[in-house]
Design an enzyme around this catalytic site. Structure first.
Site, PDB file in Angstrom:
ATOM      1  N   HIS A   1      -7.939  -4.525   0.461  1.00 12.84           N
ATOM      2  CA  HIS A   1      -6.766  -3.934   0.734  1.00 12.84           C
ATOM      3  C   HIS A   1      -6.251  -4.473   1.987  1.00 12.84           C
ATOM      4  O   HIS A   1      -5.731  -3.540   2.084  1.00 12.84           O
ATOM      5  CB  HIS A   1      -7.001  -2.776  -0.005  1.00 12.84           C
ATOM      6  CG  HIS A   1      -5.531  -1.724   0.153  1.00 12.84           C
ATOM      7  ND1 HIS A   1      -4.909  -1.656  -0.993  1.00 12.84           N
ATOM      8  CD2 HIS A   1      -5.015  -0.687   0.574  1.00 12.84           C
ATOM      9  CE1 HIS A   1      -4.195  -1.079  -0.578  1.00 12.84           C
ATOM     10  NE2 HIS A   1      -3.934  -0.521   0.422  1.00 12.84           N
TER      11      HIS A   1
ATOM     12  N   SER B   1       1.006  -1.032   0.415  1.00 11.27           N
ATOM     13  CA  SER B   1       0.159  -0.260  -0.155  1.00 11.27           C
ATOM     14  C   SER B   1       0.856   1.143   0.022  1.00 11.27           C
ATOM     15  O   SER B   1       1.362   1.363  -0.557  1.00 11.27           O
ATOM     16  CB  SER B   1      -1.020   0.185   1.323  1.00 11.27           C
ATOM     17  OG  SER B   1      -1.960   0.843   1.129  1.00 11.27           O
TER      18      SER B   1
ATOM     19  N   ASP C   1      -8.910  -4.712  -5.361  1.00  8.67           N
ATOM     20  CA  ASP C   1      -8.607  -3.688  -4.977  1.00  8.67           C
ATOM     21  C   ASP C   1      -8.853  -3.014  -5.661  1.00  8.67           C
ATOM     22  O   ASP C   1      -8.277  -2.436  -6.415  1.00  8.67           O
ATOM     23  CB  ASP C   1      -6.846  -4.258  -4.552  1.00  8.67           C
ATOM     24  CG  ASP C   1      -6.965  -3.096  -3.245  1.00  8.67           C
ATOM     25  OD1 ASP C   1      -6.459  -2.595  -2.951  1.00  8.67           O
ATOM     26  OD2 ASP C   1      -5.379  -3.426  -2.685  1.00  8.67           O
TER      27      ASP C   1
END
Length: 233
Positions: free
Chosen positions: A213, A126, A201
């Site tokens: 996510h 991320s 996602d």
């Protein structure tokens, strides 16, 4: 060594005997070549994984990072592998991600200099994937104040990086939403980079399943990343 005597009259033989032993030991130590501690007492690892955790994860590797490191270590049983968690806030204040870029670049360059035979694997999840992606960049992104961003790493450093494995890298849509420049991998690293995205996602795909996510959603994908890195090692 201080010697405290409790008697006024001391037997000379009792003093000379231990003194003779001490002199003999001193002579032995001085006449024997003593090898200083070797730098190899703490040898450089064969492989080092640098991982930048995702937003709001506790300091360390994070769930995805730990799973990835474990999966890669299992694929390299004959090699020593160390991990380095990139030090940065990992909060919703995304501009502070530059601290992670600076920390990662400093550690990569230091490892390349002090452990030239160590092969590095750069990875992140991320926000951490964005941090690691920017770390590989050879130019400062347009619209970014160069005084706040560390200089790009020297091109030759890429020779010490075997693979870049990014999980849930924020796409251009996500970065625009956050008011940040798009993530661009530097040319010295594009040929050794894989970006993995969980189905649906919304951060790294056109999907709208926000639960996709979560770090746990990448549990089934980390092995793919580990296989990619292992093949390049």
């Amino acid at each position: 060594m201080a010697v405290v005597c409790h008697h006024k009259r001391v037997n000379a033989r009792r003093i000379l005997r231990p003194l003779g032993v001490a002199l003999a030991l001193t002579w032995l130590l001085q006449s024997t070549a003593i090898t200083p501690p070797s730098a190899s007492a703490e040898p450089c690892p064969d492989v080092q994984v640098l991982f930048a955790r995702g937003t709001d994860e506790a300091p360390g590797l994070g769930e995805t990072g730990q799973a990835f490191a474990d999966a890669l270590r299992a694929r390299l049983p004959e090699r020593s592998l160390d991990v380095y968690p990139v030090d940065y806030p990992a909060t919703n204040d995304w501009p502070t991600g530059v601290q992670g870029i600076r920390d990662a670049a400093n550690h990569i360059e230091a490892t390349a200099a002090s452990c030239p035979k160590t092969k590095m694997v750069l990875s992140g999840f991320s926000q951490g994937a964005a941090v690691m992606g920017f770390t590989t960049a050879d130019v400062i992104p347009d619209g970014v104040d160069g005084t706040d961003v560390p200089r790009p790493m020297p091109p030759e450093v890429a020779d010490h990086v075997a693979a870049v494995v990014l999980f849930g890298t924020p796409n251009e849509r996500a970065m625009n939403f956050l008011g940040q420049p798009a993530v661009v991998i530097g040319p010295g690293y594009t040929g050794k980079t894989i970006q993995l995205c969980a189905p649906e996602d919304p951060v790294c795909s056109e999907g709208l399943n926000f639960s996709a996510h979560a770090p746990g959603a990448y549990g089934g994908i980390v092995d793919e990343g580990a296989a990619y890195a292992a093949n390049r090692l």
